[in-house]
Design a protein around this motif. Structure first.
Motif: not given
Length: 68
Positions: A22-32, A34-42
């Motif tokens: 859950x925390x990683x899904x949330x973090x990925x949404x915020x990363x994407x 914020x235009x950090x697509x690579x980190x969001x995908x990871x």
């Protein structure tokens, strides 16, 4: 007695895996966002792995509990 402790530990691990997913899904949404697509995908891939692990742990535990 020892089997009960192992079951409790596996249940706790499953809960922690679900929380991590859950925390990683949330973090990925915020990363994407914020235009950090690579980190969001990871983060999204890691969250998927944690969610699958939690589900497999629950599935195996319920299958073992139903055996006599």
């Amino acid at each position: 007695m020892e089997n009960e402790r192992i079951k409790e530990m596996k249940a706790e691990i499953s809960k922690l895996n679900t929380l991590a997913a859950t925390l990683l899904y949330t973090s990925s949404v915020f990363q994407i966002a914020d235009k950090h697509f690579g980190l969001g995908a990871v983060f999204f891939a890691a969250a998927t792995c944690f969610a699958a692990s939690a589900r497999l742990n629950r599935k195996c535990r319920s299958k073992n509990d139903s055996k006599p």
